[in-house]
Enzyme design. Structure first.
Site, PDB file in Angstrom:
ATOM      1  N   TYR A  52       0.799  -1.338  -0.053  1.00 50.87           N
ATOM      2  CA  TYR A  52      -0.128   0.038  -0.032  1.00 50.87           C
ATOM      3  C   TYR A  52       0.880   1.350   0.049  1.00 50.87           C
ATOM      4  O   TYR A  52       0.466   2.421  -0.491  1.00 50.87           O
ATOM      5  CB  TYR A  52      -1.227  -0.107   1.159  1.00 50.87           C
ATOM      6  CG  TYR A  52      -1.991  -1.012   0.998  1.00 50.87           C
ATOM      7  CD1 TYR A  52      -3.128  -0.800  -0.275  1.00 50.87           C
ATOM      8  CD2 TYR A  52      -2.125  -2.327   1.397  1.00 50.87           C
ATOM      9  CE1 TYR A  52      -3.920  -1.840  -0.486  1.00 50.87           C
ATOM     10  CE2 TYR A  52      -2.962  -3.376   1.116  1.00 50.87           C
ATOM     11  CZ  TYR A  52      -4.184  -2.939   0.224  1.00 50.87           C
ATOM     12  OH  TYR A  52      -5.138  -3.953  -0.348  1.00 50.87           O
ATOM     13  N   GLN A  90     -15.018   1.758  -6.138  1.00 45.11           N
ATOM     14  CA  GLN A  90     -14.300   0.589  -5.502  1.00 45.11           C
ATOM     15  C   GLN A  90     -12.872   1.117  -5.420  1.00 45.11           C
ATOM     16  O   GLN A  90     -11.949   0.388  -4.969  1.00 45.11           O
ATOM     17  CB  GLN A  90     -14.585  -0.488  -6.242  1.00 45.11           C
ATOM     18  CG  GLN A  90     -15.603  -1.103  -6.466  1.00 45.11           C
ATOM     19  CD  GLN A  90     -15.746  -2.314  -7.639  1.00 45.11           C
ATOM     20  OE1 GLN A  90     -15.547  -3.354  -7.228  1.00 45.11           O
ATOM     21  NE2 GLN A  90     -16.069  -1.751  -8.658  1.00 45.11           N
ATOM     22  N   ASN A  91     -12.525   2.367  -5.862  1.00 46.66           N
ATOM     23  CA  ASN A  91     -11.003   2.549  -6.333  1.00 46.66           C
ATOM     24  C   ASN A  91     -10.700   3.212  -4.678  1.00 46.66           C
ATOM     25  O   ASN A  91     -11.538   3.908  -4.127  1.00 46.66           O
ATOM     26  CB  ASN A  91     -10.891   3.670  -7.201  1.00 46.66           C
ATOM     27  CG  ASN A  91     -11.116   3.116  -8.570  1.00 46.66           C
ATOM     28  OD1 ASN A  91     -11.232   1.759  -8.694  1.00 46.66           O
ATOM     29  ND2 ASN A  91     -11.240   3.799  -9.631  1.00 46.66           N
ATOM     30  N   ASP A  93      -7.881   5.144  -4.833  1.00 48.42           N
ATOM     31  CA  ASP A  93      -7.328   6.289  -5.437  1.00 48.42           C
ATOM     32  C   ASP A  93      -8.091   7.504  -5.071  1.00 48.42           C
ATOM     33  O   ASP A  93      -9.227   7.497  -4.614  1.00 48.42           O
ATOM     34  CB  ASP A  93      -6.534   6.265  -6.819  1.00 48.42           C
ATOM     35  CG  ASP A  93      -7.954   6.236  -7.717  1.00 48.42           C
ATOM     36  OD1 ASP A  93      -8.508   7.090  -7.685  1.00 48.42           O
ATOM     37  OD2 ASP A  93      -7.816   5.464  -8.543  1.00 48.42           O
ATOM     38  N   HIS A 108     -14.420   0.692  -0.871  1.00 46.71           N
ATOM     39  CA  HIS A 108     -13.396  -0.056  -0.459  1.00 46.71           C
ATOM     40  C   HIS A 108     -12.270   0.660   0.376  1.00 46.71           C
ATOM     41  O   HIS A 108     -11.141   0.136   0.614  1.00 46.71           O
ATOM     42  CB  HIS A 108     -12.865  -0.747  -1.587  1.00 46.71           C
ATOM     43  CG  HIS A 108     -13.485  -1.932  -2.284  1.00 46.71           C
ATOM     44  ND1 HIS A 108     -13.296  -2.500  -3.342  1.00 46.71           N
ATOM     45  CD2 HIS A 108     -14.644  -2.425  -1.988  1.00 46.71           C
ATOM     46  CE1 HIS A 108     -14.297  -3.439  -3.768  1.00 46.71           C
ATOM     47  NE2 HIS A 108     -15.309  -3.411  -2.777  1.00 46.71           N
ATOM     48  N   GLY A 174     -15.607   0.876 -16.014  1.00 44.62           N
ATOM     49  CA  GLY A 174     -14.066   0.314 -15.663  1.00 44.62           C
ATOM     50  C   GLY A 174     -14.124  -0.571 -14.389  1.00 44.62           C
ATOM     51  O   GLY A 174     -13.183  -0.518 -13.790  1.00 44.62           O
ATOM     52  N   GLU A 202     -13.985  -3.922 -21.870  1.00 49.52           N
ATOM     53  CA  GLU A 202     -14.278  -5.268 -22.260  1.00 49.52           C
ATOM     54  C   GLU A 202     -15.632  -5.552 -21.643  1.00 49.52           C
ATOM     55  O   GLU A 202     -15.934  -5.124 -20.767  1.00 49.52           O
ATOM     56  CB  GLU A 202     -13.353  -6.428 -22.191  1.00 49.52           C
ATOM     57  CG  GLU A 202     -12.893  -6.436 -20.700  1.00 49.52           C
ATOM     58  CD  GLU A 202     -11.683  -7.287 -20.407  1.00 49.52           C
ATOM     59  OE1 GLU A 202     -11.073  -7.595 -21.504  1.00 49.52           O
ATOM     60  OE2 GLU A 202     -11.304  -7.130 -19.267  1.00 49.52           O
TER      61      GLU A 202
HETATM   62  P1  OAD Z   1     -10.435  -5.113 -12.143  1.00 45.26           P
HETATM   63  O1  OAD Z   1      -8.875  -4.969 -12.501  1.00 45.26           O
HETATM   64  O2  OAD Z   1     -10.856  -6.484 -11.844  1.00 45.26           O
HETATM   65  O3  OAD Z   1     -11.133  -4.605 -13.370  1.00 45.26           O
HETATM   66  C1  OAD Z   1     -10.803  -3.520 -14.211  1.00 45.26           C
HETATM   67  C2  OAD Z   1     -11.790  -3.357 -15.480  1.00 45.26           C
HETATM   68  O4  OAD Z   1     -11.319  -2.070 -16.124  1.00 45.26           O
HETATM   69  C3  OAD Z   1     -11.534  -4.578 -16.552  1.00 45.26           C
HETATM   70  O5  OAD Z   1     -12.560  -5.140 -16.735  1.00 45.26           O
HETATM   71  C4  OAD Z   1     -10.840  -3.899 -17.358  1.00 45.26           C
HETATM   72  O6  OAD Z   1     -11.244  -4.266 -18.853  1.00 45.26           O
HETATM   73  C5  OAD Z   1     -11.356  -2.542 -17.626  1.00 45.26           C
HETATM   74  N1  OAD Z   1     -10.422  -1.522 -18.140  1.00 45.26           N
HETATM   75  C6  OAD Z   1      -9.124  -1.293 -18.317  1.00 45.26           C
HETATM   76  N2  OAD Z   1      -8.743  -0.148 -18.726  1.00 45.26           N
HETATM   77  C7  OAD Z   1      -9.805   0.497 -18.979  1.00 45.26           C
HETATM   78  C8  OAD Z   1     -10.154   1.863 -19.797  1.00 45.26           C
HETATM   79  N3  OAD Z   1      -8.948   2.424 -20.225  1.00 45.26           N
HETATM   80  N4  OAD Z   1     -11.415   2.171 -19.779  1.00 45.26           N
HETATM   81  C9  OAD Z   1     -12.338   1.346 -19.182  1.00 45.26           C
HETATM   82  N5  OAD Z   1     -12.054   0.287 -18.980  1.00 45.26           N
HETATM   83  C10 OAD Z   1     -10.994  -0.057 -18.655  1.00 45.26           C
HETATM   84  O7  OAD Z   1     -10.512  -3.900 -11.277  1.00 45.26           O
HETATM   85  P2  OAD Z   1     -11.985  -3.565 -10.249  1.00 45.26           P
HETATM   86  O8  OAD Z   1     -13.179  -4.014 -11.136  1.00 45.26           O
HETATM   87  O9  OAD Z   1     -12.022  -2.246  -9.921  1.00 45.26           O
HETATM   88  O10 OAD Z   1     -10.661  -4.577  -4.171  1.00 45.26           O
HETATM   89  O11 OAD Z   1     -11.886  -4.365  -9.064  1.00 45.26           O
HETATM   90  C11 OAD Z   1     -12.679  -4.472  -7.896  1.00 45.26           C
HETATM   91  C12 OAD Z   1     -11.964  -4.744  -6.787  1.00 45.26           C
HETATM   92  O12 OAD Z   1     -10.970  -6.088  -6.779  1.00 45.26           O
HETATM   93  C13 OAD Z   1     -10.903  -3.664  -6.330  1.00 45.26           C
HETATM   94  O13 OAD Z   1     -11.639  -2.551  -5.836  1.00 45.26           O
HETATM   95  C14 OAD Z   1     -10.004  -4.327  -5.559  1.00 45.26           C
HETATM   96  C15 OAD Z   1      -9.675  -5.559  -6.342  1.00 45.26           C
HETATM   97  O14 OAD Z   1      -9.339  -6.704  -5.548  1.00 45.26           O
HETATM   98  C16 OAD Z   1      -9.810  -4.728  -3.056  1.00 45.26           C
HETATM   99  O15 OAD Z   1      -8.691  -4.736  -2.949  1.00 45.26           O
HETATM  100  C17 OAD Z   1     -10.603  -4.782  -1.714  1.00 45.26           C
END
Ligand code: OAD
Length: 233
Positions: A52, A90-91, A93, A108, A174, A202
């Protein structure tokens, strides 16, 4: 109009922050069980702090992209006209805040915050944390990253459920739809007959549940969609 937005790591990708589940994403480099669980913190707190700390340091090198800025501008315009705008992220940042977003719920947790393991006192913290940081309030616990780990309950669930009930439109941006409860918000919205839209690079795991899906980069598609909404106000 009342809009509820859910964002995930994809919205910050074009700012230069890694997503979690892509090839070469954060969970490829760091096994999630060794970082993002209470058990991992109990077993190897130094490793968890280091992970972190790296994320917190990376924040200082990035800025909001057009997607963050367009959502903030849409919130300002919509609320000026009497509408409501809630952004659940969920971010961990702070790019939405830095873009000017006001009504934001970090379900989160937040990188720039630390929390006591004993009394749960939270405070803003923007530099490096370490294993020997005692709580200045209760003097019993140690300070941990203020992140919701797997096995813990996300923050603001009551507020999010209320926002899902009152919104007209739910938009997911995203996120892979791999992590619950956020991944289930579209089903809740659907069962309440809300309009739903997904914007993602996607199709997400729950893509079929959305009324509409737009595939592409958030930095391009989100400003386009915000312009459409603004034109209709
Ligand atoms: P993921 O990494 O699982 O998914 C990110 C998504 O963003 C994917 O479906 C990509 O296709 C999409 N993506 C990437 N670049 C993009 C762009 N430029 N424009 C649009 N979409 C884009 O991340 P999260 O879904 O946020 O939790 O993950 C959810 C949680 O899992 C996070 O909050 C974190 C993680 O484990 C904890 O740490 C508790």
């Amino acid at each position: 109009m009342n809009i509820l937005i859910l964002t995930g790591a994809g919205i910050s990708a074009e700012s230069g922050l890694s997503t979690f589940r892509a090839n070469g994403g954060l969970w490829d480099h760091y096994p999630v069980q060794q970082i993002a669980t209470p058990e991992a913190f109990a077993k190897n707190p130094a490793l968890v702090h280091r992970f972190y700390n790296e994320r917190r340091t990376a924040l200082k090198t990035v800025i909001p992209n057009p997607a963050h800025k367009a959502l903030a501008a849409l919130e300002t315009a919509l609320t000026a006209k009497g509408g409501q705008f809630t952004l659940v992220t969920q971010n961990v940042d702070d790019l939405h805040e830095r873009a000017g977003q006001k009504n934001i719920l970090h379900m989160h947790g937040e990188l720039n915050s630390i929390r006591c393991t004993h009394c749960n006192e939270r405070r803003v913290f923007t530099s490096k944390t370490s294993v020997d940081m005692a709580c200045e309030i209760c003097h019993h616990g140690v300070m941990r990253p203020d992140i919701v780990w797997f096995g813990e309950t996300p923050f603001f669930m009551e507020e999010i459920e209320a926002a899902l009930t009152t919104c007209d439109l739910f938009v997911s941006i995203g996120t892979s739809g791999a992590v619950y409860p956020a991944a289930g918000f579209v089903n809740m919205a659907q069962s309440l007959n809300k309009d739903t839209l997904e914007i993602n690079l996607e199709p997400s795991e729950g893509s079929n549940y959305f009324n509409q899906t737009r595939l592409g980069k958030a930095g391009e598609l989100v400003p386009q969609w915000c312009t459409e909404i603004l034109q209709g106000l």
